[in-house]
Write an enzyme that holds these catalytic residues in place. Structure first.
Site, PDB file in Angstrom:
ATOM      1  N   GLN A 130       0.826  -1.207   0.000  1.00 51.56           N
ATOM      2  CA  GLN A 130       0.000   0.000   0.000  1.00 51.56           C
ATOM      3  C   GLN A 130       0.862   1.259   0.000  1.00 51.56           C
ATOM      4  O   GLN A 130       1.509   1.565   0.998  1.00 51.56           O
ATOM      5  CB  GLN A 130      -0.882  -0.007   1.266  1.00 51.56           C
ATOM      6  CG  GLN A 130      -1.759   1.209   1.444  1.00 51.56           C
ATOM      7  CD  GLN A 130      -2.421   1.233   2.811  1.00 51.56           C
ATOM      8  OE1 GLN A 130      -1.919   0.634   3.770  1.00 51.56           O
ATOM      9  NE2 GLN A 130      -3.541   1.927   2.928  1.00 51.56           N
ATOM     10  N   SER A 133       1.196   6.589   2.484  1.00 57.07           N
ATOM     11  CA  SER A 133       1.899   7.569   3.327  1.00 57.07           C
ATOM     12  C   SER A 133       3.187   8.067   2.686  1.00 57.07           C
ATOM     13  O   SER A 133       3.877   7.318   1.983  1.00 57.07           O
ATOM     14  CB  SER A 133       2.259   6.946   4.685  1.00 57.07           C
ATOM     15  OG  SER A 133       1.117   6.422   5.299  1.00 57.07           O
ATOM     16  N   GLU A 248      -9.786  -1.231   5.032  1.00 59.29           N
ATOM     17  CA  GLU A 248      -8.619  -1.440   5.894  1.00 59.29           C
ATOM     18  C   GLU A 248      -9.039  -1.442   7.374  1.00 59.29           C
ATOM     19  O   GLU A 248      -8.575  -2.253   8.158  1.00 59.29           O
ATOM     20  CB  GLU A 248      -7.565  -0.346   5.645  1.00 59.29           C
ATOM     21  CG  GLU A 248      -6.296  -0.556   6.442  1.00 59.29           C
ATOM     22  CD  GLU A 248      -5.190   0.448   6.137  1.00 59.29           C
ATOM     23  OE1 GLU A 248      -5.432   1.411   5.388  1.00 59.29           O
ATOM     24  OE2 GLU A 248      -4.072   0.264   6.676  1.00 59.29           O
TER      25      GLU A 248
HETATM   26  C1  LIG Z   1       2.861  -0.599  11.665  1.00 61.15           C
HETATM   27  C2  LIG Z   1       2.533   0.441  10.622  1.00 61.15           C
HETATM   28  C3  LIG Z   1       2.278   0.017   9.314  1.00 61.15           C
HETATM   29  C4  LIG Z   1       2.012   0.967   8.323  1.00 61.15           C
HETATM   30  N1  LIG Z   1       1.843   0.529   7.041  1.00 61.15           N
HETATM   31  C5  LIG Z   1       1.612   1.420   6.059  1.00 61.15           C
HETATM   32  C6  LIG Z   1       1.503   0.978   4.700  1.00 61.15           C
HETATM   33  O1  LIG Z   1       1.611  -0.212   4.389  1.00 61.15           O
HETATM   34  N2  LIG Z   1       1.275   1.918   3.747  1.00 61.15           N
HETATM   35  C7  LIG Z   1       1.136   3.240   4.035  1.00 61.15           C
HETATM   36  O2  LIG Z   1       0.884   4.025   3.120  1.00 61.15           O
HETATM   37  N3  LIG Z   1       1.279   3.704   5.319  1.00 61.15           N
HETATM   38  C8  LIG Z   1       1.511   2.819   6.325  1.00 61.15           C
HETATM   39  N4  LIG Z   1       1.669   3.271   7.630  1.00 61.15           N
HETATM   40  C9  LIG Z   1       1.675   4.707   7.904  1.00 61.15           C
HETATM   41  C10 LIG Z   1       0.452   5.193   8.671  1.00 61.15           C
HETATM   42  O3  LIG Z   1      -0.687   5.244   7.845  1.00 61.15           O
HETATM   43  C11 LIG Z   1       0.802   6.585   9.254  1.00 61.15           C
HETATM   44  O4  LIG Z   1       1.852   6.398  10.184  1.00 61.15           O
HETATM   45  C12 LIG Z   1      -0.375   7.222   9.957  1.00 61.15           C
HETATM   46  O5  LIG Z   1      -1.363   7.600   9.034  1.00 61.15           O
HETATM   47  C13 LIG Z   1       0.063   8.494  10.766  1.00 61.15           C
HETATM   48  O6  LIG Z   1       0.803   9.340   9.954  1.00 61.15           O
HETATM   49  P1  LIG Z   1       2.246   9.891  10.436  1.00 61.15           P
HETATM   50  O7  LIG Z   1       3.043   8.718  10.882  1.00 61.15           O
HETATM   51  O8  LIG Z   1       2.779  10.746   9.359  1.00 61.15           O
HETATM   52  O9  LIG Z   1       1.947  10.747  11.740  1.00 61.15           O
HETATM   53  P2  LIG Z   1       1.407  12.268  11.768  1.00 61.15           P
HETATM   54  O10 LIG Z   1       0.308  12.426  10.777  1.00 61.15           O
HETATM   55  O11 LIG Z   1       2.576  13.196  11.662  1.00 61.15           O
HETATM   56  O12 LIG Z   1       0.784  12.346  13.216  1.00 61.15           O
HETATM   57  C14 LIG Z   1       1.576  12.543  14.390  1.00 61.15           C
HETATM   58  C15 LIG Z   1       0.638  12.682  15.576  1.00 61.15           C
HETATM   59  O13 LIG Z   1      -0.206  13.834  15.404  1.00 61.15           O
HETATM   60  C16 LIG Z   1      -1.576  13.474  15.535  1.00 61.15           C
HETATM   61  N5  LIG Z   1      -2.399  14.243  14.615  1.00 61.15           N
HETATM   62  C17 LIG Z   1      -2.134  14.485  13.292  1.00 61.15           C
HETATM   63  N6  LIG Z   1      -3.139  15.184  12.757  1.00 61.15           N
HETATM   64  C18 LIG Z   1      -4.059  15.407  13.734  1.00 61.15           C
HETATM   65  C19 LIG Z   1      -5.325  16.095  13.797  1.00 61.15           C
HETATM   66  N7  LIG Z   1      -5.838  16.669  12.711  1.00 61.15           N
HETATM   67  N8  LIG Z   1      -5.986  16.118  14.972  1.00 61.15           N
HETATM   68  C20 LIG Z   1      -5.466  15.512  16.081  1.00 61.15           C
HETATM   69  N9  LIG Z   1      -4.266  14.868  16.087  1.00 61.15           N
HETATM   70  C21 LIG Z   1      -3.576  14.808  14.932  1.00 61.15           C
HETATM   71  C22 LIG Z   1      -1.613  11.996  15.156  1.00 61.15           C
HETATM   72  O14 LIG Z   1      -2.739  11.360  15.707  1.00 61.15           O
HETATM   73  C23 LIG Z   1      -0.307  11.490  15.745  1.00 61.15           C
HETATM   74  O15 LIG Z   1      -0.470  11.214  17.106  1.00 61.15           O
HETATM   75  C24 LIG Z   1       1.955   2.361   8.647  1.00 61.15           C
HETATM   76  C25 LIG Z   1       2.207   2.777   9.955  1.00 61.15           C
HETATM   77  C26 LIG Z   1       2.503   1.839  10.933  1.00 61.15           C
HETATM   78  C27 LIG Z   1       2.801   2.327  12.335  1.00 61.15           C
END
Ligand SMILES: Cc1cc2nc3c(=O)[nH]c(=O)nc-3n(C[C@H](O)[C@H](O)[C@H](O)COP(=O)(O)OP(=O)(O)OC[C@H]3O[C@@H](n4cnc5c(N)ncnc54)[C@H](O)[C@@H]3O)c2cc1C
Length: 408
Positions: A130, A133, A248
């Site tokens: 997928q 991100s 998902e």
């Molecule tokens: C084990 C694992 C597997 C994954 N696998 C995939 C994959 O296969 N493909 C893929 O595309 N992605 C994958 N991901 C990525 C995942 O979708 C993202 O990590 C997730 O969407 C959060 O984005 P970020 O890590 O950029 O955190 P950020 O978006 O930077 O968020 C950081 C913090 O800020 C908070 N936050 C952000 N925006 C808001 C808001 N508007 N209001 C309140 N709080 C907020 C979040 O809740 C979080 O606590 C995976 C992640 C993990 C941990």
């Protein structure tokens, strides 16, 4: 609510039990009991082929694309029986291949896309990951910068994805890419399907704190895919992405609690083995976990009722995602408390897949299994959308509360 199963479930259950008796080795106690990681992975791969050969993959998919044309109720019965036998219900990448892109192709794909891709997903010829991100686009996914431009009859893709689970085991990736940089950010996005084995795609693995390296970065530098490999309308990929996130987060509503219940039963057995079953606080916490698994099971039945009427998972899938991921952190923390010091020196292998529960049939005293599952559970409240994001969706879409201010 009547939650007794209809008669066709009974005959299907008997069929699954016959298949299991024919296919599993004598004295089989579950994939979790295979001690070596390599050996267990080999078994898993051959077991996936067995499921396919015996018509137990893509149960609910139409027959014309290689499925079995059965109902979600049959899928629930299947998972109950597979969990009871201690075997997985799909392959390593099927959380993505079957649960996400397979279901999305059936919902959004053209006739040609369904006929080409769906049977290849079932046979494991195409293994998916997928590509949503990016380093600057996680929760705010629509900020993504990966671009796709049409060059003759091909899309050319440039950019970077991150946290791409199992990309190193995949040969296809579905990508969210910006196809109209001038449109408002949710409108200029498309959903191309891209082969990984080509010079324009580079996959790099990332080492995680639990020692696994299932996470990857994926770099696109002039990667190419045919023009007709876009799912849904060009520049209309955001809607496709949202319905994929529904699958998902919610597709396993009725089957996930079965795995959680099996895991909780092992934890109760562990508490007994450690002489803690009569500890008043441990008993309280185990009982609370049981109540939460039962609540999930009944929520699952409610979602299942919608499926049986042909409704794909909607925003209420966020309720399930939020609920199970927070539950799983609590139950695995309880496992660590029950293990005490033994949790600090893990013995035995961890689960094969770094998400969700431990492996079915894992020995109750495998501290390696509990410890790894505890560490993995930290990620559950992040992937598929962090808990804060699920609460936003529930507030806005389910409860109709005012929206967060949106930029761009
Ligand atoms: C084990 C694992 C597997 C994954 N696998 C995939 C994959 O296969 N493909 C893929 O595309 N992605 C994958 N991901 C990525 C995942 O979708 C993202 O990590 C997730 O969407 C959060 O984005 P970020 O890590 O950029 O955190 P950020 O978006 O930077 O968020 C950081 C913090 O800020 C908070 N936050 C952000 N925006 C808001 C808001 N508007 N209001 C309140 N709080 C907020 C979040 O809740 C979080 O606590 C995976 C992640 C993990 C941990």
């Amino acid at each position: 609510m009547d939650i007794s199963y209809p008669p066709e479930a009974k005959s299907f259950r008997a069929h699954v039990r016959r298949v299991l008796a024919e296919e599993l080795p004598p004295n089989w106690t579950g994939i979790g009991s295979i001690p070596g990681r390599r050996e267990a992975l080999d078994f898993w791969e051959s077991w996936r082929a067995t499921l396919h050969r015996r018509g137990l993959l893509g149960l609910t998919w139409p027959k014309e694309y290689g499925g079995q044309g059965l109902s979600q109720l049959h899928q629930v019965v299947l998972v109950e029986e597979l969990m009871r036998a201690g075997v997985p219900s799909g392959g390593l990448n099927d959380m993505v291949s079957i649960k996400m892109i397979g279901n999305i192709l059936l919902l959004w794909g053209t006739e040609e896309q369904k006929r080409h891709f769906v049977p290849r997903i079932l046979s494991n010829e195409h293994i998916w990951c997928q590509g949503f991100s990016e380093p600057e686009a996680g929760s705010d996914l629509a900020s993504l910068r990966t671009r796709a431009r049409l060059d003759g009859d091909e899309w050319v893709i440039d950019g970077q994805k991150i946290w791409t689970t199992m990309a190193h085991r995949a040969n296809w990736i579905f990508v969210l890419a910006r196809t109209d940089p001038d449109a408002p950010k949710h409108r200029g996005i498309s959903f191309p399907l891209v082969p990984i084995d080509q010079p324009g795609v580079e996959v790099r693995q990332i080492k995680m704190m639990n020692g696994d390296d299932d996470f990857c970065e994926v770099f696109f530098d002039g990667a190419r895919t045919p023009a007709d490999h876009v799912v849904g309308p060009v520049n209309g990929g955001w809607k496709v992405a949202k319905s994929l996130l529904g699958f998902e987060r919610g597709e396993e509503a009725a089957t996930l609690p079965i795995a959680f219940r099996a895991e909780l039963d092992r934890l109760i057995a562990l508490a007994r083995e450690r002489g803690l079953a009569d500890d008043p606080v441990i008993r309280q916490r185990l009982a609370a976990c049981y109540c939460r698994v039962e609540s999930m099971r009944h929520l699952g039945y409610r979602v299942l009722t919608g499926y049986l009427k042909g409704e794909p998972p909607g925003p209420e899938s966020s309720v399930l995602k939020l609920y199970w991921s927070e539950y799983h952190q609590d139950v695995t923390t309880l496992a660590m408390d029950i293990l005490g010091d033994a949790g600090l020196v893990p013995r035995g292998r961890g689960p094969l897949r770094s998400m969700r529960t431990d492996d079915p049939g894992a020995p109750i005293d495998s501290t390696g299994s509990w410890t790894t599952t505890y560490l993995n559970a930290r990620a559950g409240t992040i992937y598929a959308g962090a808990s804060e994001i699920q609460r936003n969706i529930i507030a806005e879409t389910v409860l109709g509360l005012p929206r967060e201010p949106v930029t761009g």
